[in-house]
Write an enzyme that holds these catalytic residues in place. Structure first.
Site, mmCIF file in Angstrom:
data_model
loop_
_atom_site.group_PDB
_atom_site.id
_atom_site.type_symbol
_atom_site.label_atom_id
_atom_site.label_comp_id
_atom_site.label_asym_id
_atom_site.label_seq_id
_atom_site.Cartn_x
_atom_site.Cartn_y
_atom_site.Cartn_z
ATOM 1 C CB SER A 78 111.789 83.201 107.899
ATOM 2 O OG SER A 78 112.448 82.666 106.779
ATOM 3 C CG HIS A 127 116.731 82.583 107.323
ATOM 4 N ND1 HIS A 127 117.044 81.363 107.862
ATOM 5 C CD2 HIS A 127 115.427 82.505 106.930
ATOM 6 C CE1 HIS A 127 115.977 80.581 107.831
ATOM 7 N NE2 HIS A 127 114.990 81.247 107.259
#
Length: 319
Positions: free
Chosen positions: A216, A270
């Site tokens: 991610s 992230h």
């Protein structure tokens, strides 16, 4: 998103022995990291890129599919072969229907994206074949990184905790990746992907104690590269740029809201990937400008991967 081992194990139970095998490997890793000589006690093995990235993939898929088929605005430059327009596209409808589009799987314009998809799938099969020895070798475990196993800052981005985890990240990559690759070109696409992965994992290493795996951070970096492209060309692209920035901003807001609402999610991976992707895209481009002689030039701050001027010689403005 980075999600806990508990939830991943619940999801893995629905995807057969392959997922269950990886889930057992996560238990081994958690047990090892808790009882190892370094005394690390994470509350869960985080998995980069699960449910919320799935949400972002849905947003990207629904909001950008029509826009990215013609990635530059009127007055910008796009190869007619890539868009299927111009004199070369006057063949019969039957030939056009059998021809792959510029963003379909197998198209040479998305070769890097397809390679990453295949690589992630092969790595997951190797996790199963190795009885999760590969997971134990490559996951981000802070104490082991500190002990000198720096490769984990990259390898963790190619490992997944379950088939569901892999499928969600693969869907996001297949949705976002071709668009970013078409705009930036292969070299810059790969630079963004790998740099975002490493920067995101490094941020997680510095600020999050939990072990983690997943892609991610790299996916957030690709999203940031798209945002940087449309922000950088907002004056020339007008409403199209504004619409894309709004869609990308909404996607980011959804993902961050989901992340902040759960204690099981490692947001720093992230955020690190997002920053890494934005910085690399700003430095490497593309930054397309119209020269005084009417030619389009790619002039980013670092021109090592910029398009050569001759790349645009056979391209014509969209109308």
């Amino acid at each position: 998103m980075q999600q806990s081992l508990i939830l991943q194990e619940c999801l893995a139970s629905h995807f057969g022995s392959l997922s269950c095998r990886c889930s057992r490997g996560l238990k081994k890793l958690r047990k090892y990291s808790c009882s190892g000589p370094h005394g690390l006690k994470p509350h869960a093995l985080a998995a980069c890129g699960s449910l919320a990235v799935g949400s972002s993939a849905v947003v990207f898929g629904s909001s950008t599919a029509s826009n990215f088929g013609r990635p530059f605005a009127a007055g910008s430059i796009v190869p007619r072969a890539a868009t299927g327009t111009g004199s070369n596209s006057s063949s019969s409808d039957s030939n056009n229907s059998s021809r792959k589009g510029p963003l379909d799987f197998g198209s040479p314009l998305r070769r890097c994206t397809d390679s990453l998809l295949v690589l992630n799938g092969l790595m997951f099969l190797l996790q199963w074949a190795s009885k999760d020895a590969l997971m134990l070798w490559g996951a981000k475990v802070n104490s082991l990184v500190a002990a000198g196993q720096w490769w984990r800052l990259l390898t963790s981005s190619f490992l997944h905790t379950s088939a569901f985890h892999l499928l969600i990240n693969s869907h996001a990559l297949a949705t976002i990746g071709p668009h970013a690759e078409l705009l930036a070109g292969r070299q810059r696409f790969m630079a963004v992907y790998f740099t975002s992965a490493v920067v995101g994992t490094t941020a997680s290493y510095l600020l999050t104690p939990s072990p983690s795996v997943g892609a991610s951070a790299a996916l957030f970096g690709l999203g940031a590269s798209l945002g940087m492209f449309y922000w950088r060309h907002r004056d020339s692209m007008g409403r199209r740029s504004e619409a894309m920035l709004q869609q990308l901003g909404l996607t980011l807001a959804i993902n961050m809201a989901y992340s902040l609402a759960s204690r099981r999610i490692d947001n720093w991976g992230h955020i690190g990937g997002l920053i890494g992707g934005a910085v690399v895209s700003w430095l490497l481009g593309p930054r397309l400008v119209r020269a005084a002689n009417g030619r389009t030039l790619d002039q980013p701050p670092l021109s090592v991967m910029a398009y050569k001027a001759r790349v645009f010689d056979n391209y014509k403005p969209l109308t």
